[in-house]
Write a protein that holds these residues in place. Structure first.
Motif, PDB file in Angstrom:
ATOM      1  N   GLU A 120       0.834  -1.211   0.000  1.00  0.00           N
ATOM      2  CA  GLU A 120       0.000   0.000   0.000  1.00  0.00           C
ATOM      3  C   GLU A 120       0.868   1.260   0.000  1.00  0.00           C
ATOM      4  OE1 GLU A 120      -3.136   0.080  -0.489  1.00  0.00           O
ATOM      5  OE2 GLU A 120      -3.357  -2.092  -0.426  1.00  0.00           O
ATOM      6  N   TYR A 121       2.031   1.172   0.643  1.00  0.00           N
ATOM      7  CA  TYR A 121       2.958   2.310   0.676  1.00  0.00           C
ATOM      8  C   TYR A 121       3.410   2.666  -0.739  1.00  0.00           C
ATOM      9  CZ  TYR A 121       7.280   4.905   1.773  1.00  0.00           C
ATOM     10  OH  TYR A 121       8.277   5.855   1.838  1.00  0.00           O
ATOM     11  N   ILE A 122       3.670   1.633  -1.546  1.00  0.00           N
ATOM     12  CA  ILE A 122       4.076   1.862  -2.941  1.00  0.00           C
ATOM     13  C   ILE A 122       2.912   2.423  -3.757  1.00  0.00           C
ATOM     14  CG2 ILE A 122       4.807   0.710  -5.073  1.00  0.00           C
ATOM     15  CD1 ILE A 122       6.343  -1.293  -3.252  1.00  0.00           C
ATOM     16  N   SER A 123       1.701   1.886  -3.524  1.00  0.00           N
ATOM     17  CA  SER A 123       0.539   2.318  -4.314  1.00  0.00           C
ATOM     18  C   SER A 123       0.144   3.763  -4.031  1.00  0.00           C
ATOM     19  CB  SER A 123      -0.656   1.395  -4.053  1.00  0.00           C
ATOM     20  OG  SER A 123      -1.141   1.566  -2.732  1.00  0.00           O
ATOM     21  N   THR A 124       0.531   4.303  -2.854  1.00  0.00           N
ATOM     22  CA  THR A 124       0.207   5.702  -2.530  1.00  0.00           C
ATOM     23  C   THR A 124       1.382   6.641  -2.807  1.00  0.00           C
ATOM     24  OG1 THR A 124       0.895   5.401  -0.213  1.00  0.00           O
ATOM     25  CG2 THR A 124      -1.427   5.005  -0.720  1.00  0.00           C
ATOM     26  N   ALA A 125       2.435   6.120  -3.429  1.00  0.00           N
ATOM     27  CA  ALA A 125       3.655   6.913  -3.644  1.00  0.00           C
ATOM     28  C   ALA A 125       3.393   8.180  -4.450  1.00  0.00           C
ATOM     29  CB  ALA A 125       4.717   6.057  -4.328  1.00  0.00           C
ATOM     30  N   GLU A 126       2.669   8.041  -5.551  1.00  0.00           N
ATOM     31  CA  GLU A 126       2.448   9.189  -6.436  1.00  0.00           C
ATOM     32  C   GLU A 126       1.637  10.287  -5.757  1.00  0.00           C
ATOM     33  OE1 GLU A 126       0.915   7.856 -10.153  1.00  0.00           O
ATOM     34  OE2 GLU A 126       2.746   6.737 -10.661  1.00  0.00           O
ATOM     35  N   ASP A 127       0.752   9.898  -4.815  1.00  0.00           N
ATOM     36  CA  ASP A 127      -0.018  10.904  -4.065  1.00  0.00           C
ATOM     37  C   ASP A 127       0.900  11.772  -3.207  1.00  0.00           C
ATOM     38  OD1 ASP A 127      -2.223   9.726  -5.161  1.00  0.00           O
ATOM     39  OD2 ASP A 127      -2.738   8.546  -3.388  1.00  0.00           O
ATOM     40  N   ARG A 128       2.075  11.212  -2.859  1.00  0.00           N
ATOM     41  CA  ARG A 128       3.016  11.956  -2.019  1.00  0.00           C
ATOM     42  C   ARG A 128       4.142  12.567  -2.855  1.00  0.00           C
ATOM     43  NH1 ARG A 128       3.011   7.076   0.203  1.00  0.00           N
ATOM     44  NH2 ARG A 128       5.272   6.864   0.107  1.00  0.00           N
ATOM     45  N   GLY A 129       3.976  12.546  -4.177  1.00  0.00           N
ATOM     46  CA  GLY A 129       4.975  13.149  -5.062  1.00  0.00           C
ATOM     47  C   GLY A 129       6.201  12.294  -5.267  1.00  0.00           C
ATOM     48  N   ILE A 130       6.074  10.961  -5.119  1.00  0.00           N
ATOM     49  CA  ILE A 130       7.204  10.041  -5.294  1.00  0.00           C
ATOM     50  C   ILE A 130       6.917   9.130  -6.475  1.00  0.00           C
ATOM     51  CG2 ILE A 130       8.501   8.136  -4.235  1.00  0.00           C
ATOM     52  CD1 ILE A 130       7.953   9.351  -1.512  1.00  0.00           C
ATOM     53  N   ASP A 131       7.893   8.942  -7.355  1.00  0.00           N
ATOM     54  CA  ASP A 131       7.744   8.041  -8.498  1.00  0.00           C
ATOM     55  C   ASP A 131       7.754   6.599  -8.004  1.00  0.00           C
ATOM     56  OD1 ASP A 131       9.301   6.316 -10.791  1.00  0.00           O
ATOM     57  OD2 ASP A 131       7.934   7.816 -11.628  1.00  0.00           O
ATOM     58  N   ALA A 132       6.692   5.844  -8.333  1.00  0.00           N
ATOM     59  CA  ALA A 132       6.542   4.475  -7.822  1.00  0.00           C
ATOM     60  C   ALA A 132       7.674   3.560  -8.284  1.00  0.00           C
ATOM     61  CB  ALA A 132       5.193   3.905  -8.262  1.00  0.00           C
ATOM     62  N   ALA A 133       8.116   3.701  -9.544  1.00  0.00           N
ATOM     63  CA  ALA A 133       9.192   2.860 -10.075  1.00  0.00           C
ATOM     64  C   ALA A 133      10.496   3.110  -9.318  1.00  0.00           C
ATOM     65  CB  ALA A 133       9.381   3.128 -11.555  1.00  0.00           C
ATOM     66  N   ASP A 134      10.798   4.384  -9.047  1.00  0.00           N
ATOM     67  CA  ASP A 134      12.016   4.717  -8.290  1.00  0.00           C
ATOM     68  C   ASP A 134      11.935   4.167  -6.870  1.00  0.00           C
ATOM     69  OD1 ASP A 134      13.028   6.019 -10.465  1.00  0.00           O
ATOM     70  OD2 ASP A 134      12.471   8.029  -9.796  1.00  0.00           O
ATOM     71  N   LEU A 135      10.743   4.236  -6.285  1.00  0.00           N
ATOM     72  CA  LEU A 135      10.573   3.747  -4.909  1.00  0.00           C
ATOM     73  C   LEU A 135      10.778   2.242  -4.840  1.00  0.00           C
ATOM     74  CD1 LEU A 135       9.805   4.248  -1.957  1.00  0.00           C
ATOM     75  CD2 LEU A 135       7.404   4.055  -2.608  1.00  0.00           C
ATOM     76  N   ILE A 136      10.198   1.499  -5.797  1.00  0.00           N
ATOM     77  CA  ILE A 136      10.363   0.038  -5.820  1.00  0.00           C
ATOM     78  C   ILE A 136      11.837  -0.331  -5.966  1.00  0.00           C
ATOM     79  CG2 ILE A 136       9.881  -2.058  -7.158  1.00  0.00           C
ATOM     80  CD1 ILE A 136       7.133  -0.772  -7.841  1.00  0.00           C
ATOM     81  N   SER A 137      12.536   0.375  -6.863  1.00  0.00           N
ATOM     82  CA  SER A 137      13.965   0.129  -7.073  1.00  0.00           C
ATOM     83  C   SER A 137      14.755   0.359  -5.789  1.00  0.00           C
ATOM     84  CB  SER A 137      14.479   1.037  -8.184  1.00  0.00           C
ATOM     85  OG  SER A 137      15.874   0.892  -8.338  1.00  0.00           O
ATOM     86  N   PHE A 138      14.416   1.445  -5.065  1.00  0.00           N
ATOM     87  CA  PHE A 138      15.137   1.759  -3.833  1.00  0.00           C
ATOM     88  C   PHE A 138      14.833   0.730  -2.742  1.00  0.00           C
ATOM     89  CE2 PHE A 138      15.230   4.059   0.308  1.00  0.00           C
ATOM     90  CZ  PHE A 138      16.614   4.172   0.402  1.00  0.00           C
ATOM     91  N   LEU A 139      13.573   0.258  -2.677  1.00  0.00           N
ATOM     92  CA  LEU A 139      13.215  -0.751  -1.670  1.00  0.00           C
ATOM     93  C   LEU A 139      13.971  -2.054  -1.917  1.00  0.00           C
ATOM     94  CD1 LEU A 139       9.362  -0.159  -1.351  1.00  0.00           C
ATOM     95  CD2 LEU A 139      11.099   0.275   0.395  1.00  0.00           C
TER      96      LEU A 139
END
Length: 369
Positions: A120-139
């Protein structure tokens, strides 16, 4: 039957492939040298920190619906994640309330809980101004870091720093400040993201601590405030000693739990899964008269259902009444009818349609005259 064949990659190739997947071919993030990152926590201290942070999150989840709760409120982004995951329901002018899915979430292992929140943290990423693909890569990168090693925060991008700060709330990383440098230290919760194996914290959380007696008394051998708050969801707590929580399962406490969306089977499952070692070997581990009574009280409460509705009466003629009844039946809104008294009860959601129907009937009747 065909024999299953499995293959194992060469360890060196496996290591290099992992680096390419995580870093895109760029050099991996290196830990800080020991002479710079001093006074690092031990493995035991780091695990205690991760458990404490994660337990605080669960405690906020459990106690969010209690008016007298002393827990710190959820941060807005975490509240949204819990709502999207279906763990909390939030109505206007009401405090957040733990849902049936939320209680089921508390019964899961830590690794499963963590993955649900991260999803759910990844799915709400764009609402917080974070690119989901970049976030998954960092995780993914974070999950391959070495547990207990220090990594300089200056090597992080703005997005990564924001993610690390948010994940620290859940206990995935720990921040530490040196004389000049600041660093973050991944915990086992972070490194377990790349593994489907339950970590030691999951097993610790699953250790039994509850004893239920035939007189509906509940004894919980625990010092955890989280355990106390979970028990308070469906039982009446009487007193608490340093390592013992004493309470009782009552009709009133269960009705309160049922009203909050918690089912009888979930309560029974919780008591069985967390049965103390002293009673866990018994069959059944929870007395049958207690489980039977929980089910009976639940069925008793579910016997009566409240449905918002409107009553229609004072019809001028039998034909008008019959036409309205037929229409109510056709739209699936009819709950009850009394032909002799010319009255019926209609679901509230069908009220507007019925009003329009009666208005059309009245217009047609006037035109005929």
């Amino acid at each position: 039957m065909k024999k299953e064949i499995s293959y194992r990659l060469n360890p060196k190739f496996q290591s290099q492939l992992r680096k390419v997947i995580v870093n895109g071919g760029a050099p991996p993030r290196e830990p800080m040298p020991p002479n710079v990152a001093v006074r690092l926590p031990t493995a035991e201290e780091l695990e205690k920190y991760a458990l404490r942070q994660w337990e605080n999150f669960l405690l906020q989840l459990v106690s969010s619906g209690f008016e007298e709760s002393t827990s710190e409120p959820f941060s807005p982004f975490m509240l949204k994640i819990c709502q999207r995951a279906g763990l909390l329901s939030l109505r206007e002018n009401e405090a957040p309330r733990l849902t049936e899915n939320g209680f089921q979430f508390l019964l899961m292992e830590t690794s499963s809980q963590l993955w649900q929140i991260i999803r759910e943290y990844i799915s709400t990423a764009e609402d917080r101004g974070i690119d989901a693909a970049d976030l998954i890569s960092f995780l993914f990168e974070l999950s391959f870091h070495a547990t207990g090693q220090a990594y300089n925060v200056n090597t992080l991008t703005r997005m990564q720093l924001k993610a690390v700060e948010e994940l620290a709330v859940l206990g995935l990383v720990r921040f530490q400040q040196g004389m000049k440098e600041k660093w973050f230290i991944p915990t086992k919760l972070a490194t377990s993201l790349a593994s489907n194996l339950s970590d030691s914290s999951s097993r610790k959380a699953a250790e039994g601590f509850v004893v239920v007696e035939t007189n509906f008394r509940v004894y919980a051998y625990s010092t955890s405030r989280l355990h106390s708050e979970i028990l308070r969801l469906f039982s009446r707590l009487e007193y608490q000693l340093p390592n013992l929580i004493v309470g009782g399962i009552t009709k009133e406490s269960l009705y309160k739990a049922f009203a909050n969306g918690i089912t009888g089977e979930q309560i029974i499952s919780f008591l069985q899964q967390h049965a103390h070692a002293r009673v866990a070997q018994r069959i059944p581990s929870v007395p049958e008269n207690v489980t039977d009574q929980i089910r009976l009280w639940e069925s008793d409460k579910n016997r009566v259902q409240i449905t918002p509705a409107y009553i229609y009466n004072d019809f001028p003629s039998e034909d008008v009444f019959e036409a309205a009844c037929t229409y109510a039946r056709d739209i699936g809104g009819l709950l009850w009818e009394d032909t002799k008294k010319r009255q019926f009860v209609l679901r509230s959601e069908s009220h507007q349609e019925m009003r329009e129907f009666i208005r059309r009937q009245n217009v047609a009747s006037t035109n005929r005259k």
